[in-house]
Scaffold this motif. Structure first.
Motif, PDB file in Angstrom:
ATOM      1  N   VAL A  61       0.841  -1.202   0.000  1.00 28.73           N
ATOM      2  CA  VAL A  61       0.000   0.000   0.000  1.00 28.73           C
ATOM      3  C   VAL A  61       0.875   1.251   0.000  1.00 28.73           C
ATOM      4  CG1 VAL A  61      -1.623   1.345   1.390  1.00 28.73           C
ATOM      5  CG2 VAL A  61      -2.001  -1.101   1.051  1.00 28.73           C
ATOM      6  N   VAL A  62       1.916   1.259   0.816  1.00 28.01           N
ATOM      7  CA  VAL A  62       2.825   2.405   0.885  1.00 28.01           C
ATOM      8  C   VAL A  62       3.501   2.618  -0.471  1.00 28.01           C
ATOM      9  CG1 VAL A  62       4.997   3.219   1.898  1.00 28.01           C
ATOM     10  CG2 VAL A  62       3.203   2.295   3.365  1.00 28.01           C
ATOM     11  N   GLU A  63       3.909   1.557  -1.107  1.00 26.65           N
ATOM     12  CA  GLU A  63       4.566   1.665  -2.423  1.00 26.65           C
ATOM     13  C   GLU A  63       3.606   2.233  -3.466  1.00 26.65           C
ATOM     14  OE1 GLU A  63       7.563   1.847  -4.956  1.00 26.65           O
ATOM     15  OE2 GLU A  63       7.761   1.260  -2.856  1.00 26.65           O
ATOM     16  N   ARG A  64       2.356   1.802  -3.471  1.00 29.33           N
ATOM     17  CA  ARG A  64       1.369   2.344  -4.415  1.00 29.33           C
ATOM     18  C   ARG A  64       1.129   3.831  -4.172  1.00 29.33           C
ATOM     19  NH1 ARG A  64      -3.464  -1.614  -3.888  1.00 29.33           N
ATOM     20  NH2 ARG A  64      -2.259  -2.239  -2.111  1.00 29.33           N
ATOM     21  N   VAL A  65       1.038   4.240  -2.918  1.00 34.82           N
ATOM     22  CA  VAL A  65       0.846   5.653  -2.597  1.00 34.82           C
ATOM     23  C   VAL A  65       2.059   6.464  -3.046  1.00 34.82           C
ATOM     24  CG1 VAL A  65       0.648   7.304  -0.684  1.00 34.82           C
ATOM     25  CG2 VAL A  65      -0.736   5.229  -0.705  1.00 34.82           C
ATOM     26  N   ARG A  66       3.264   5.951  -2.815  1.00 38.83           N
ATOM     27  CA  ARG A  66       4.482   6.637  -3.232  1.00 38.83           C
ATOM     28  C   ARG A  66       4.515   6.808  -4.755  1.00 38.83           C
ATOM     29  NH1 ARG A  66       8.305   3.812  -0.630  1.00 38.83           N
ATOM     30  NH2 ARG A  66       8.309   5.294   1.060  1.00 38.83           N
ATOM     31  N   GLU A  67       4.169   5.778  -5.500  1.00 37.53           N
ATOM     32  CA  GLU A  67       4.152   5.865  -6.962  1.00 37.53           C
ATOM     33  C   GLU A  67       3.177   6.924  -7.454  1.00 37.53           C
ATOM     34  OE1 GLU A  67       3.241   1.993  -8.473  1.00 37.53           O
ATOM     35  OE2 GLU A  67       5.143   1.139  -7.826  1.00 37.53           O
ATOM     36  N   VAL A  68       2.002   6.978  -6.849  1.00 34.42           N
ATOM     37  CA  VAL A  68       1.002   7.973  -7.253  1.00 34.42           C
ATOM     38  C   VAL A  68       1.489   9.379  -6.938  1.00 34.42           C
ATOM     39  CG1 VAL A  68      -1.310   8.840  -6.739  1.00 34.42           C
ATOM     40  CG2 VAL A  68      -0.951   6.406  -7.093  1.00 34.42           C
ATOM     41  N   ASN A  69       2.094   9.575  -5.775  1.00 34.63           N
ATOM     42  CA  ASN A  69       2.560  10.908  -5.383  1.00 34.63           C
ATOM     43  C   ASN A  69       3.735  11.393  -6.220  1.00 34.63           C
ATOM     44  OD1 ASN A  69       0.636  11.289  -3.421  1.00 34.63           O
ATOM     45  ND2 ASN A  69       1.911  10.459  -1.786  1.00 34.63           N
ATOM     46  N   GLU A  70       4.592  10.493  -6.681  1.00 36.22           N
ATOM     47  CA  GLU A  70       5.776  10.883  -7.434  1.00 36.22           C
ATOM     48  C   GLU A  70       5.530  10.955  -8.940  1.00 36.22           C
ATOM     49  OE1 GLU A  70       8.822   8.180  -6.234  1.00 36.22           O
ATOM     50  OE2 GLU A  70       9.051   9.112  -4.271  1.00 36.22           O
ATOM     51  N   ALA A  71       4.398  10.512  -9.397  1.00 35.21           N
ATOM     52  CA  ALA A  71       4.108  10.532 -10.832  1.00 35.21           C
ATOM     53  C   ALA A  71       3.965  11.971 -11.314  1.00 35.21           C
ATOM     54  CB  ALA A  71       2.834   9.751 -11.125  1.00 35.21           C
ATOM     55  N   ALA A  72       4.646  12.273 -12.407  1.00 35.93           N
ATOM     56  CA  ALA A  72       4.576  13.614 -12.979  1.00 35.93           C
ATOM     57  C   ALA A  72       3.285  13.756 -13.790  1.00 35.93           C
ATOM     58  CB  ALA A  72       5.780  13.858 -13.870  1.00 35.93           C
ATOM     59  N   PRO A  73       2.721  14.944 -13.791  1.00 38.28           N
ATOM     60  CA  PRO A  73       1.523  15.168 -14.607  1.00 38.28           C
ATOM     61  C   PRO A  73       1.913  15.180 -16.085  1.00 38.28           C
ATOM     62  CG  PRO A  73       2.266  17.209 -13.643  1.00 38.28           C
ATOM     63  CD  PRO A  73       3.118  16.126 -13.055  1.00 38.28           C
ATOM     64  N   PRO A  74       0.958  15.216 -16.971  1.00 32.69           N
ATOM     65  CA  PRO A  74       1.292  15.266 -18.402  1.00 32.69           C
ATOM     66  C   PRO A  74       2.150  16.496 -18.712  1.00 32.69           C
ATOM     67  CG  PRO A  74      -1.051  14.887 -18.084  1.00 32.69           C
ATOM     68  CD  PRO A  74      -0.472  15.169 -16.738  1.00 32.69           C
TER      69      PRO A  74
END
Length: 168
Positions: free
Chosen positions: A32-45
């Motif tokens: 769960v922590v890894e999924r949250v980290r991936e979403v937070n670090e993803a750059a917008p378009p």
């Protein structure tokens, strides 16, 4: 009185069958922590921008006179970047944005710098000094240069090459 007893017994029975071991719980929490980290670090378009010419009223409003280098793309005469010793300016969407000079970056003509940082963007400048035209009697030198504007994820959102004039 009967209803609270039924609710408590139902909750107790529901929790009996889903008992996780400590290792399983730790693995689930890590996922769960890894999924949250991936979403937070993803750059917008990526949103590319095109700097607008910095006009005389903008220069007056921000006191952009004096020793500086002005960058204009292609054969345009309208400066898109004005770089000075301590700061640089770019006009985006009608707003003149100020960048602070990186004192550790390479010094360019007219005491400008090769790197400037802002709140949302960073600005990199390059001047090809070997192709400079002779200085005129006004003390202005003409060069060829390139400008890169990057977003906060360090992605190039604008790149332009063109004339650079440096002087007072």
């Amino acid at each position: 009185m009967r209803l609270p007893l039924i609710v408590c017994l139902s909750a107790a029975l529901a929790s009996c069958g889903d008992e996780l071991s400590e290792a399983e719980r730790a693995e689930r929490d890590r996922a769960v922590v890894e999924r949250v980290r991936e979403v937070n670090e993803a750059a917008p378009p990526l949103v590319e921008v095109v700097p607008e010419p910095i006009l005389y009223p903008d220069m007056e409003a921000h006191d952009l006179f004096g020793l500086a280098c002005s960058y204009a793309p292609g054969t345009s005469m309208g400066a898109r970047v004005i770089a000075r010793e301590a700061d640089a300016f770019v006009k985006l969407d009608g707003d003149v944005i100020r960048f602070a000079a990186d004192p550790g970056s390479r010094e360019l003509p007219a005491k400008s710098r090769s790197l400037y940082n802002g709140r949302e963007y960073s600005l990199r400048l390059d001047i090809i000094e070997k192709e400079a035209e002779a200085e005129t009697e006004t003390g202005v030198a003409f060069f060829e240069g390139t400008v890169w504007l990057r977003d906060r994820w360090d992605r190039v959102i604008y790149q332009g090459t063109g004339a650079v004039n440096c002087g007072a």
